[in-house]
Design an enzyme around this catalytic site. Sequence first.
Site, mmCIF file in Angstrom:
data_model
loop_
_atom_site.group_PDB
_atom_site.id
_atom_site.type_symbol
_atom_site.label_atom_id
_atom_site.label_comp_id
_atom_site.label_asym_id
_atom_site.label_seq_id
_atom_site.Cartn_x
_atom_site.Cartn_y
_atom_site.Cartn_z
ATOM 1 C CG ASN A 174 -1.966 1.077 1.206
ATOM 2 O OD1 ASN A 174 -1.876 2.040 0.448
ATOM 3 N ND2 ASN A 174 -2.964 0.938 2.058
ATOM 4 N NE ARG A 229 -6.078 2.395 -0.715
ATOM 5 C CZ ARG A 229 -5.793 3.663 -0.424
ATOM 6 N NH1 ARG A 229 -4.546 4.026 -0.168
ATOM 7 N NH2 ARG A 229 -6.752 4.574 -0.397
ATOM 8 C CG HIS A 275 -12.208 5.441 1.828
ATOM 9 N ND1 HIS A 275 -12.783 6.627 2.232
ATOM 10 C CD2 HIS A 275 -10.864 5.598 1.986
ATOM 11 C CE1 HIS A 275 -11.837 7.471 2.613
ATOM 12 N NE2 HIS A 275 -10.666 6.853 2.478
ATOM 13 C CG LEU A 310 -15.751 8.425 10.128
ATOM 14 C CD1 LEU A 310 -16.448 8.834 11.417
ATOM 15 C CD2 LEU A 310 -16.148 9.340 8.975
ATOM 16 N NE ARG A 319 -7.609 13.599 1.221
ATOM 17 C CZ ARG A 319 -7.776 12.290 1.086
ATOM 18 N NH1 ARG A 319 -8.547 11.821 0.122
ATOM 19 N NH2 ARG A 319 -7.175 11.450 1.907
ATOM 20 C CG MET A 376 -10.449 13.244 15.692
ATOM 21 S SD MET A 376 -11.373 14.813 15.686
ATOM 22 C CE MET A 376 -12.126 14.739 14.048
ATOM 23 C CB ILE A 414 -11.523 9.260 13.066
ATOM 24 C CG1 ILE A 414 -10.273 10.113 12.826
ATOM 25 C CG2 ILE A 414 -12.546 10.051 13.871
ATOM 26 C CD1 ILE A 414 -10.521 11.346 11.971
ATOM 27 C CD GLU A 435 -10.909 0.605 12.918
ATOM 28 O OE1 GLU A 435 -9.914 0.271 13.598
ATOM 29 O OE2 GLU A 435 -10.988 0.417 11.690
ATOM 30 C CD GLU A 456 -8.302 0.570 3.449
ATOM 31 O OE1 GLU A 456 -8.754 1.371 2.622
ATOM 32 O OE2 GLU A 456 -7.461 0.879 4.320
#
Length: 399
Positions: free
Chosen positions: A9, A96, A184, A212, A244, A287, A332, A334, A382
Amino acid sequence: MADLILVLNAGSSSLKFRGYTVEAGAGSALPLLVRGQVESLYTEPRFTVSNAAGDRHEEHSWPSGTQLGHDGAIAWIADFLRSHGEGQRLVAAGHRVVHGGVHFTGPTLITPAVVEELATLVPLAPLHQPHNLAPIRALAQLRPDLPQVACFDTAFHRSQPDEAQAFALPLDITARGVRRYGFHGLSYEYIASRLPEVAPAAAQGRTVAAHLGNGASLCALKAGRSVASTMGFTAVDGLVMGTRCGSIDAGVILYLIDELKMDTRAVEDLLYKRSGLLGVSGISSDMRTLLASDDPRARFAVELFTYRIGRELGSMAGALEGLDALVFTGGIGEHATLVRDRVCRHAAWLGIELDTAANGAGGPRISKKSSRTAAWVIPTDEELMIARHTFDLLAGGRP
């Protein structure tokens, strides 16, 4: 000798990897063997790797100013796997790839022609696609015999109806690939695969999954299939994100160009790298930092983040014509208890009754038993989704 599937990734300055063991007769269980990354590829590279339990296995740093790049990172990872493989034989690599465009609607075996076609999609994902393709090219040079598989963040959303993918633009522009793609997808596909086990009613019903993190989006799932998403033509659309801006009036872009005399690259830099939580707070894109801060700007950034989730959640529920479940995932989703709390309370009108104690404990169910609409926390994976696709595409991982 056991077989090993490598999952890569790639970001602009980092390369994350995982190694999954293919065990005879175990189907696609694919137990994790190692995980790691090479970060700061072009400034001060650092390699770290851990075992499946998360215990640090090895690390290595390069001098400041070293230009390791994706090629050097691939070579280092391959050498590490050779010397520490404990009898594993590398049989395939899964990647990915953010954008699959209109034509790539599922996992695809990589060939030179495929790489060439994926490169034409760079204008649709300029900050992601080049970096996704870099390790594919590097590994092809290093191991031309090794099968490689591309797994796309856009593919899962191709099940959406035409009206959910269309902009109200002239057909000749739409025909050039200007449409809503959604992203996603690998995360949402994994969540959809977990729902039958964790929340069977949600798996068969109308569910909104909220991925998130530094990148953030919502996806409306009907019986496990994507019917709408907040991200559109690019991964800058929809929710407020780390750096973003999310959805923005197109007239603002015209204003930036006409009145502030910004060129396209300056606008791109603003929308992708200097907006979102960072731009609003002026403090951080993280965050965790904002939640720990007493600064009013940090509090406002968090409020805007959750407010926009609440508005878009209503939109996704509209696309589903109702809502049976809400699933939080991503860094975020989780881990940020307060964010989940605010989103669920804002969504009380949709039938969510938050269980404060369960939310504080991290779930998996964070709504009351009496709640008409259930709320869940399900960690995403993922990389495992990519490993499964690679295994399945390559006849059980044994080329």
